[in-house]
Design an enzyme around this catalytic site. Structure first.
Site, PDB file in Angstrom:
ATOM      1  CB  SER A  64      -6.916 -10.674   2.990  1.00  0.00           C
ATOM      2  OG  SER A  64      -5.797  -9.840   3.067  1.00  0.00           O
TER       3      SER A  64
HETATM    4  N1  SAH Z   1      -6.091  -6.177   1.083  1.00  0.00           N
HETATM    5  C1  SAH Z   1      -5.362  -6.834   0.034  1.00  0.00           C
HETATM    6  C2  SAH Z   1      -4.147  -7.518   0.622  1.00  0.00           C
HETATM    7  C3  SAH Z   1      -3.064  -7.683  -0.336  1.00  0.00           C
HETATM    8  S1  SAH Z   1      -1.634  -8.426   0.335  1.00  0.00           S
HETATM    9  C4  SAH Z   1      -6.239  -7.860  -0.665  1.00  0.00           C
HETATM   10  O1  SAH Z   1      -7.030  -8.511   0.010  1.00  0.00           O
HETATM   11  O2  SAH Z   1      -6.103  -8.042  -1.872  1.00  0.00           O
HETATM   12  C5  SAH Z   1      -0.791  -7.047   1.028  1.00  0.00           C
HETATM   13  C6  SAH Z   1      -0.499  -5.907   0.093  1.00  0.00           C
HETATM   14  O3  SAH Z   1       0.293  -4.950   0.807  1.00  0.00           O
HETATM   15  C7  SAH Z   1       0.319  -6.285  -1.138  1.00  0.00           C
HETATM   16  O4  SAH Z   1      -0.354  -5.833  -2.275  1.00  0.00           O
HETATM   17  C8  SAH Z   1       1.652  -5.580  -0.933  1.00  0.00           C
HETATM   18  O5  SAH Z   1       2.266  -5.164  -2.135  1.00  0.00           O
HETATM   19  C9  SAH Z   1       1.236  -4.391  -0.078  1.00  0.00           C
HETATM   20  N2  SAH Z   1       2.308  -3.768   0.704  1.00  0.00           N
HETATM   21  C10 SAH Z   1       3.336  -4.378   1.357  1.00  0.00           C
HETATM   22  N3  SAH Z   1       4.109  -3.458   1.980  1.00  0.00           N
HETATM   23  C11 SAH Z   1       3.536  -2.235   1.731  1.00  0.00           C
HETATM   24  C12 SAH Z   1       3.872  -0.898   2.090  1.00  0.00           C
HETATM   25  N4  SAH Z   1       4.940  -0.603   2.825  1.00  0.00           N
HETATM   26  N5  SAH Z   1       3.074   0.099   1.647  1.00  0.00           N
HETATM   27  C13 SAH Z   1       1.973  -0.166   0.886  1.00  0.00           C
HETATM   28  N6  SAH Z   1       1.619  -1.410   0.502  1.00  0.00           N
HETATM   29  C14 SAH Z   1       2.385  -2.445   0.917  1.00  0.00           C
END
Ligand code: SAH
Length: 213
Positions: A64
């Site tokens: 993010s």
């Molecule tokens: N906070 C993280 C954001 C990653 S992007 C960072 O800054 O690195 C969002 C993440 O949510 C991804 O890794 C994706 O695989 C995960 N995600 C999407 N749907 C999800 C779900 N239902 N349960 C858990 N994780 C999920």
């Protein structure tokens, strides 16, 4: 890969950018000033680590944007010792910010590759979440509920009911809601069935997907 004076300088510039964009929470700014974001990124993006931008990580996901991390974390109003649920571990950068604020973090990731990678990587940097869970965040984590706050770091097409149900009274859910563009939304639990809802600006996230992969 190391954390050098150059990285520290770039981080301070990033903190100044976030202050100019309206972030005021000192503990959040302090965490962002401390955490080596470049170590959470793929080598091809290292030069960009301290720009206020989202970047690709493994499995078609993104780390993010720092402003988004700061904005969401500020809305959580974390106090040391808070029990916190994070949906979407991803690179673990947001998790590290939560750990630095003294939260007891439970973090769920649905993507196996990221789950494995990040649950090994974060403790090496000294950030100890309570638990990493490979699972579907739509369901929350009922066995550890209630939580003081819950953060969703992927775009949710709707607000999953289990997440509201797993908040303690006074607890806060910070969730970006929408399909292509998401509205940052805060729910504060006022009573058993009573929630205050506040909407903030628009953000863009990768989608919250059902089931694990
Ligand atoms: N906070 C993280 C954001 C990653 S992007 C960072 O800054 O690195 C969002 C993440 O949510 C991804 O890794 C994706 O695989 C995960 N995600 C999407 N749907 C999800 C779900 N239902 N349960 C858990 N994780 C999920």
């Amino acid at each position: 890969m190391q954390d050098t004076f150059k990285h520290k300088g770039l981080r301070q510039q990033l903190v100044n950018i976030l202050v100019n964009k309206g972030i005021t929470d000192k503990a959040v700014l302090n965490a962002i000033g401390k955490i080596p974001r470049h170590l959470f990124m793929d080598s091809s993006f290292l030069d960009h680590a301290y720009q206020d931008k989202a970047f690709p990580i493994a499995a078609d996901q993104t780390i993010s944007q720092p402003y988004t991390v700061a904005f969401q974390t500020e809305l959580m109003e974390i106090t040391r010792g808070d029990k916190v649920l994070e949906i979407g571990t991803g690179s673990g950068y947001q998790t590290a910010v939560l750990c630095d604020l003294g939260a007891k973090v439970y973090s769920i990731e649905r993507q196996q590759e990221l789950f494995k990678k990040t649950s090994k990587f974060l403790p090496k940097l000294g950030f100890r979440a309570k638990k990493f869970i490979f699972g579907d965040g739509y369901k929350g984590l009922v066995e550890e509920a209630p939580f003081k706050s819950i953060i969703v770091t992927a775009g949710a097409p709707f607000v999953p009911k289990p997440l509201l149900a797993q908040l303690e009274i006074g607890g806060r859910l910070v969730i970006p809601v929408g399909d292509n563009v998401q509205t940052m939304t805060l729910f504060v639990r006022k009573g058993l069935k009573e929630f205050d809802k506040t909407e903030f600006g628009e953000f863009r996230f990768v989608p919250l997907l059902e089931d694990k992969n």
